[in-house]
Scaffold this active site. Sequence first.
Site, PDB file in Angstrom:
ATOM      1  N   GLU A   1       0.829  -1.200   0.000  1.00 23.62           N
ATOM      2  CA  GLU A   1       0.000   0.000   0.000  1.00 23.62           C
ATOM      3  C   GLU A   1       0.866   1.253   0.000  1.00 23.62           C
ATOM      4  O   GLU A   1       1.809   1.360   0.776  1.00 23.62           O
ATOM      5  CB  GLU A   1      -0.905   0.030   1.230  1.00 23.62           C
ATOM      6  CG  GLU A   1      -1.915  -1.091   1.276  1.00 23.62           C
ATOM      7  CD  GLU A   1      -2.945  -1.001   0.179  1.00 23.62           C
ATOM      8  OE1 GLU A   1      -3.344   0.122  -0.208  1.00 23.62           O
ATOM      9  OE2 GLU A   1      -3.372  -2.065  -0.285  1.00 23.62           O
ATOM     10  N   THR A   2       0.551   2.182  -0.891  1.00 25.52           N
ATOM     11  CA  THR A   2       1.330   3.404  -1.016  1.00 25.52           C
ATOM     12  C   THR A   2       0.400   4.603  -1.056  1.00 25.52           C
ATOM     13  O   THR A   2      -0.602   4.589  -1.768  1.00 25.52           O
ATOM     14  CB  THR A   2       2.189   3.369  -2.294  1.00 25.52           C
ATOM     15  OG1 THR A   2       2.984   2.177  -2.270  1.00 25.52           O
ATOM     16  CG2 THR A   2       3.106   4.566  -2.375  1.00 25.52           C
TER      17      THR A   2
END
Length: 57
Positions: A46-47
């Site tokens: 996740e970014t």
Amino acid sequence: MRNVEVFHYDAFSQYPNKGNPAGVVLDTHQLSASDMQSIAYQVGFETVFVVKSQKPI
């Protein structure tokens, strides 16, 4: 695409590499949606991309 600095955070842990990994990109003003998708894919988890809001909250 130019080099982009991605900060790596470990959520829910006080110890490196023991929590849920999250990437954070602060300097996003020149990134397209495609660039962001490519970066997130390369990071592998996740970014978050911090972008200027077009609407006040």
